[in-house]
Design a protein around this motif. Structure first.
Motif, PDB file in Angstrom:
ATOM      1  N   LEU A 159     -17.024   8.359   6.153  1.00  0.00           N
ATOM      2  CA  LEU A 159     -16.471   7.387   5.197  1.00  0.00           C
ATOM      3  C   LEU A 159     -14.945   7.345   5.154  1.00  0.00           C
ATOM      4  N   HIS A 160     -14.263   8.110   6.002  1.00  0.00           N
ATOM      5  CA  HIS A 160     -12.805   8.251   5.858  1.00  0.00           C
ATOM      6  C   HIS A 160     -12.047   6.942   5.941  1.00  0.00           C
ATOM      7  N   ASP A 161     -12.560   5.959   6.646  1.00  0.00           N
ATOM      8  CA  ASP A 161     -11.855   4.681   6.777  1.00  0.00           C
ATOM      9  C   ASP A 161     -12.514   3.549   6.002  1.00  0.00           C
ATOM     10  N   VAL A 162     -13.325   3.883   5.014  1.00  0.00           N
ATOM     11  CA  VAL A 162     -14.006   2.844   4.238  1.00  0.00           C
ATOM     12  C   VAL A 162     -12.996   1.899   3.586  1.00  0.00           C
ATOM     13  N   GLY A 163     -11.802   2.370   3.323  1.00  0.00           N
ATOM     14  CA  GLY A 163     -10.760   1.507   2.755  1.00  0.00           C
ATOM     15  C   GLY A 163     -10.442   0.304   3.620  1.00  0.00           C
ATOM     16  N   HIS A 164     -10.611   0.430   4.940  1.00  0.00           N
ATOM     17  CA  HIS A 164     -10.404  -0.711   5.836  1.00  0.00           C
ATOM     18  C   HIS A 164     -11.442  -1.812   5.595  1.00  0.00           C
ATOM     19  N   LEU A 165     -12.587  -1.440   5.037  1.00  0.00           N
ATOM     20  CA  LEU A 165     -13.661  -2.410   4.804  1.00  0.00           C
ATOM     21  C   LEU A 165     -13.548  -3.069   3.438  1.00  0.00           C
ATOM     22  N   LEU A 166     -12.580  -2.656   2.652  1.00  0.00           N
ATOM     23  CA  LEU A 166     -12.457  -3.141   1.273  1.00  0.00           C
ATOM     24  C   LEU A 166     -11.444  -4.262   1.101  1.00  0.00           C
ATOM     25  N   HIS A 167     -10.700  -4.588   2.143  1.00  0.00           N
ATOM     26  CA  HIS A 167      -9.663  -5.616   2.013  1.00  0.00           C
ATOM     27  C   HIS A 167      -9.935  -6.775   2.965  1.00  0.00           C
ATOM     28  N   ASP A 168      -9.160  -7.825   2.800  1.00  0.00           N
ATOM     29  CA  ASP A 168      -9.310  -8.997   3.653  1.00  0.00           C
ATOM     30  C   ASP A 168      -8.068  -9.246   4.501  1.00  0.00           C
ATOM     31  N   LEU A 169      -7.299  -8.204   4.763  1.00  0.00           N
ATOM     32  CA  LEU A 169      -6.134  -8.352   5.626  1.00  0.00           C
ATOM     33  C   LEU A 169      -6.596  -8.603   7.064  1.00  0.00           C
ATOM     34  N   PRO A 170      -5.768  -9.271   7.863  1.00  0.00           N
ATOM     35  CA  PRO A 170      -6.165  -9.492   9.258  1.00  0.00           C
ATOM     36  C   PRO A 170      -6.222  -8.182  10.040  1.00  0.00           C
ATOM     37  N   GLU A 171      -7.046  -8.166  11.086  1.00  0.00           N
ATOM     38  CA  GLU A 171      -7.209  -6.955  11.900  1.00  0.00           C
ATOM     39  C   GLU A 171      -5.895  -6.494  12.515  1.00  0.00           C
ATOM     40  N   GLU A 172      -4.991  -7.425  12.773  1.00  0.00           N
ATOM     41  CA  GLU A 172      -3.717  -7.069  13.398  1.00  0.00           C
ATOM     42  C   GLU A 172      -2.633  -6.729  12.369  1.00  0.00           C
ATOM     43  N   SER A 173      -3.039  -6.367  11.155  1.00  0.00           N
ATOM     44  CA  SER A 173      -2.073  -6.043  10.091  1.00  0.00           C
ATOM     45  C   SER A 173      -1.012  -5.035  10.522  1.00  0.00           C
ATOM     46  N   PRO A 174      -1.375  -3.921  11.178  1.00  0.00           N
ATOM     47  CA  PRO A 174      -0.327  -2.981  11.592  1.00  0.00           C
ATOM     48  C   PRO A 174       0.706  -3.607  12.518  1.00  0.00           C
ATOM     49  N   ASP A 175       0.253  -4.483  13.412  1.00  0.00           N
ATOM     50  CA  ASP A 175       1.190  -5.156  14.316  1.00  0.00           C
ATOM     51  C   ASP A 175       2.112  -6.106  13.561  1.00  0.00           C
ATOM     52  N   LEU A 176       1.664  -6.529  12.385  1.00  0.00           N
ATOM     53  CA  LEU A 176       2.480  -7.406  11.537  1.00  0.00           C
ATOM     54  C   LEU A 176       3.353  -6.616  10.565  1.00  0.00           C
ATOM     55  N   GLY A 177       3.298  -5.285  10.670  1.00  0.00           N
ATOM     56  CA  GLY A 177       4.097  -4.433   9.798  1.00  0.00           C
ATOM     57  C   GLY A 177       3.479  -4.187   8.442  1.00  0.00           C
ATOM     58  N   LEU A 178       2.159  -4.375   8.329  1.00  0.00           N
ATOM     59  CA  LEU A 178       1.466  -4.193   7.051  1.00  0.00           C
ATOM     60  C   LEU A 178       0.615  -2.930   7.083  1.00  0.00           C
ATOM     61  N   ASP A 179       0.821  -2.064   6.104  1.00  0.00           N
ATOM     62  CA  ASP A 179      -0.019  -0.877   5.936  1.00  0.00           C
ATOM     63  C   ASP A 179      -1.017  -1.192   4.825  1.00  0.00           C
ATOM     64  N   ASP A 180      -2.285  -1.066   5.106  1.00  0.00           N
ATOM     65  CA  ASP A 180      -3.302  -1.396   4.104  1.00  0.00           C
ATOM     66  C   ASP A 180      -3.569  -0.259   3.118  1.00  0.00           C
ATOM     67  N   HIS A 181      -2.929   0.894   3.309  1.00  0.00           N
ATOM     68  CA  HIS A 181      -3.101   2.052   2.419  1.00  0.00           C
ATOM     69  C   HIS A 181      -4.580   2.374   2.216  1.00  0.00           C
ATOM     70  N   HIS A 182      -5.320   2.315   3.315  1.00  0.00           N
ATOM     71  CA  HIS A 182      -6.774   2.481   3.264  1.00  0.00           C
ATOM     72  C   HIS A 182      -7.200   3.845   2.748  1.00  0.00           C
ATOM     73  N   GLU A 183      -6.377   4.867   2.951  1.00  0.00           N
ATOM     74  CA  GLU A 183      -6.752   6.199   2.471  1.00  0.00           C
ATOM     75  C   GLU A 183      -6.804   6.228   0.943  1.00  0.00           C
ATOM     76  N   GLY A 184      -5.888   5.521   0.290  1.00  0.00           N
ATOM     77  CA  GLY A 184      -5.876   5.454  -1.171  1.00  0.00           C
ATOM     78  C   GLY A 184      -6.980   4.571  -1.726  1.00  0.00           C
ATOM     79  N   SER A 185      -7.156   3.407  -1.125  1.00  0.00           N
ATOM     80  CA  SER A 185      -8.202   2.511  -1.630  1.00  0.00           C
ATOM     81  C   SER A 185      -9.588   3.105  -1.391  1.00  0.00           C
ATOM     82  N   GLY A 186      -9.767   3.759  -0.243  1.00  0.00           N
ATOM     83  CA  GLY A 186     -11.050   4.423   0.018  1.00  0.00           C
ATOM     84  C   GLY A 186     -11.310   5.541  -0.971  1.00  0.00           C
TER      85      GLY A 186
END
Length: 182
Positions: free
Chosen positions: A52-79
């Motif tokens: 379940l460590h990356d479940v935070g990635h499944l909780l948002h609607d950011l595009p898959e290429e977010s890191p390439d766009l300079g966006l951190d989804d902070h998935h560890e916190g949301s998860g």
């Protein structure tokens, strides 16, 4: 409040999305990490954290290429926040700390960063880069440091295209056994 079954359903409904530029999907990555944890003799709690460590990635609607766009989804916190009412700290703390563990390993192991995939190097920069010496000292004092580092290493290894793993249903009873009894 979500249930264990709600969490597992997330993988069924959103787990087929690509895992951040890697050669695997979110669900394949999760299953590989859990399989590696189980093969290492980890506890049910740590196998669950690996799954379940990356479940935070499944909780948002950011595009898959977010890191390439300079966006951190902070998935560890949301998860962590999504899971902390369902699981004890033995599950949630390694999840919360798995990004910090990457930053920690970059600071204390001179060979670690060379083992990271390109997408993981990109996200490392968004996540703050290697820890400072003060951050390393604080991380060393965390009682969940060892579990977080173990999880981090499985996370890094769990990016193999076409790796054979048990299905999600195999881990269902392990995840249920690691949950806080209701």
């Amino acid at each position: 409040m979500p249930t264990v079954d709600d969490v597992l359903l997330l993988f069924q409904s959103r787990g087929d999305s690509q895992y951040g530029g890697e050669a695997v999907t979110q669900q394949e990555h999760a299953l590989q990490a859990a399989t590696l944890a189980e093969a290492a003799g980890a506890s049910a709690a740590l196998i669950t954290a690996a799954l379940l460590h990356d479940v935070g990635h499944l909780l948002h609607d950011l595009p898959e290429e977010s890191p390439d766009l300079g966006l951190d989804d902070h998935h560890e916190g949301s998860g962590y926040h999504y899971l902390n009412s369902i699981f004890p700290v033995e599950v949630t703390e390694p999840i919360r700390l798995h990004v910090a563990a990457k930053r920690y390993l970059c600071a204390v192991d001179p060979n670690y960063q060379s083992c990271l995939s390109e997408p993981s190097i990109v996200s490392l920069q968004l996540q703050g880069g290697a820890m400072s010496s003060e951050e390393v000292r604080a991380f060393d004092e965390n009682p969940h440091r060892e579990a977080a580092v173990r999880l981090r290493r499985w996370d890094d290894e769990a990016k193999v295209a076409n790796m054979t793993t048990p299905p999600l249903s195999y881990f269902q009873s392990i995840v249920h056994s690691a949950a806080i009894p209701i």
